[in-house]
Design an enzyme around this catalytic site. Sequence first.
Site, PDB file in Angstrom:
ATOM      1  N   ASP A  71      -6.148   0.270  -9.139  1.00  0.00           N
ATOM      2  CA  ASP A  71      -7.374   1.045  -9.358  1.00  0.00           C
ATOM      3  C   ASP A  71      -7.996   0.772 -10.733  1.00  0.00           C
ATOM      4  O   ASP A  71      -9.124   1.184 -11.001  1.00  0.00           O
ATOM      5  CB  ASP A  71      -7.083   2.545  -9.217  1.00  0.00           C
ATOM      6  CG  ASP A  71      -6.730   2.912  -7.783  1.00  0.00           C
ATOM      7  OD1 ASP A  71      -7.123   2.175  -6.863  1.00  0.00           O
ATOM      8  OD2 ASP A  71      -6.054   3.935  -7.596  1.00  0.00           O
ATOM      9  N   SER A 128       0.817  -1.204   0.000  1.00  0.00           N
ATOM     10  CA  SER A 128       0.000   0.000   0.000  1.00  0.00           C
ATOM     11  C   SER A 128       0.855   1.260   0.000  1.00  0.00           C
ATOM     12  O   SER A 128       1.637   1.487   0.931  1.00  0.00           O
ATOM     13  CB  SER A 128      -0.910  -0.013   1.239  1.00  0.00           C
ATOM     14  OG  SER A 128      -1.442   1.272   1.455  1.00  0.00           O
TER      15      SER A 128
HETATM   16  C1  S3P Z   1      -3.284   5.624  -3.524  1.00  0.00           C
HETATM   17  C2  S3P Z   1      -2.851   4.341  -3.350  1.00  0.00           C
HETATM   18  C3  S3P Z   1      -3.689   3.168  -3.647  1.00  0.00           C
HETATM   19  C4  S3P Z   1      -4.866   3.510  -4.554  1.00  0.00           C
HETATM   20  C5  S3P Z   1      -5.565   4.777  -4.146  1.00  0.00           C
HETATM   21  C6  S3P Z   1      -4.601   5.938  -4.106  1.00  0.00           C
HETATM   22  C7  S3P Z   1      -2.382   6.716  -3.144  1.00  0.00           C
HETATM   23  O1  S3P Z   1      -4.190   2.667  -2.419  1.00  0.00           O
HETATM   24  O2  S3P Z   1      -5.789   2.445  -4.594  1.00  0.00           O
HETATM   25  O3  S3P Z   1      -6.598   5.075  -5.076  1.00  0.00           O
HETATM   26  O4  S3P Z   1      -2.630   7.873  -3.552  1.00  0.00           O
HETATM   27  O5  S3P Z   1      -1.398   6.451  -2.444  1.00  0.00           O
HETATM   28  P1  S3P Z   1      -3.302   1.679  -1.504  1.00  0.00           P
HETATM   29  O6  S3P Z   1      -1.990   2.310  -1.363  1.00  0.00           O
HETATM   30  O7  S3P Z   1      -4.021   1.519  -0.197  1.00  0.00           O
HETATM   31  O8  S3P Z   1      -3.258   0.383  -2.280  1.00  0.00           O
END
Ligand code: S3P
Length: 430
Positions: A317, A169
Amino acid sequence: MVSKKRLHFQDQSLSGTISVPGDKSISHRAVMFASLAEGKATITNFLAGEDCLSTIAAFQKMGVTIERFDDTVVVESNGIQSLQEPSEPIDLGNSGTTARLLMGILAGLPYHFSLYGDASLSKRPMDRIIVPLHQMGAKIDGRDNGRLLPISIRGGQLQPINYHPPVKSAQVKSGVLLAGLLAKGSTSVTETTKTRDHTENMLQAFGARLQTNDNQVTIEGEQSLKACDIEVPGDISSAAFFLVAAAITPNSSVTIQDVGLNPTRTGIVEVLQQMKVDIQVNHQRTVGGEPIGDITVNASSIQGTTIDGDIIPRIIDEIPIIALLATQAKGETVIKDAEELRYKETDRIESVVNTLQQFGAHIEGTHDGMIIKGESQLHGCDVHSYGDHRIGMMIAIASLLVEDEVILRDQDCIAVSYPQFFDDLQKLLS
Ligand code: S3P
């Protein structure tokens, strides 16, 4: 009252060139880092979607001067130490990025904060960021044994850590690095698979000392940031809807200009190539430290494939729209290693599978992904976005393949990431 839109496209194709709005991840970070920096920062091509407006409102509540003129945002701050204790709770709306990154910042400030979000965000796990922040000495508590919003934070002096996140993440990596910026000493995050790196790139643009080595990022604590201007590239996650639309709609040819091509985000281009979509990336250049370019897709004969492993965080996404693409591919498409989909605005394994089944697609969910058998003739249906912007846009694009009418309920949520989505669709149809 839940909004409702009738979609009836009947054999229309898509053609032309558009630009999509600014990148959501980069827009959030630009406002956050400019609020922590000393001086005046101008952010252009900012995504004025609801999620990023939640980030602006949060920092305004802490006394930062932020003005917006359409897609230009001007942030003026006297630096981290000038942030004030908000007198009211902070509303995070639907935005997971605001929640996780903001917690990292607030944990190191000597104030009390109370945070809440909408019904969807209130179900999403916050322990993934609270656990490392606790290890750094932060005082955070919330509903369900501290796992869910609403959450309260009593910020203060933090200790550095070397953290190995158990989940892939970028939000967790970013939240820990931001807490590290306020801690005493150096904080590292080591990932098993590299996630999007906009935080690392942009912190450096704001003058932060930070080292990256393979999948490890180390930041020095107690640094101050200096304001700089940011030009936000087009969001490849928004572009993905029209790239897939062009691939699956007969006689179509679409170009999306000025799209961000950061390698941690371009998994969708690789998946389209792997599925034999006719795609070209042209006019590659660098703007504001991020690579950008123009992407053209023509209607294609699509092949099924297997999508798994390290590419998943780079397309996380885009999986809803890739699932729709797979319904139009010859053969089977298997998506694995994507359990993270269950923790998005909806459980996106469930919401994608249920929705595409209602269109008549042959798709089954698995514990960590889905299996799709193409090629399916989709039919009209009455479906709900479940309040998830990416499901709403997937439904709209699926409707291009349907002879009869599709009713899309709760389409308003699309404004979370792409307020002018239907205007851009209309431009390509006419
Ligand atoms: C994001 C990271 C992703 C993504 C989200 C935006 C970010 O989530 O799904 O739309 O801006 O860091 P995760 O890091 O929880 O996977």
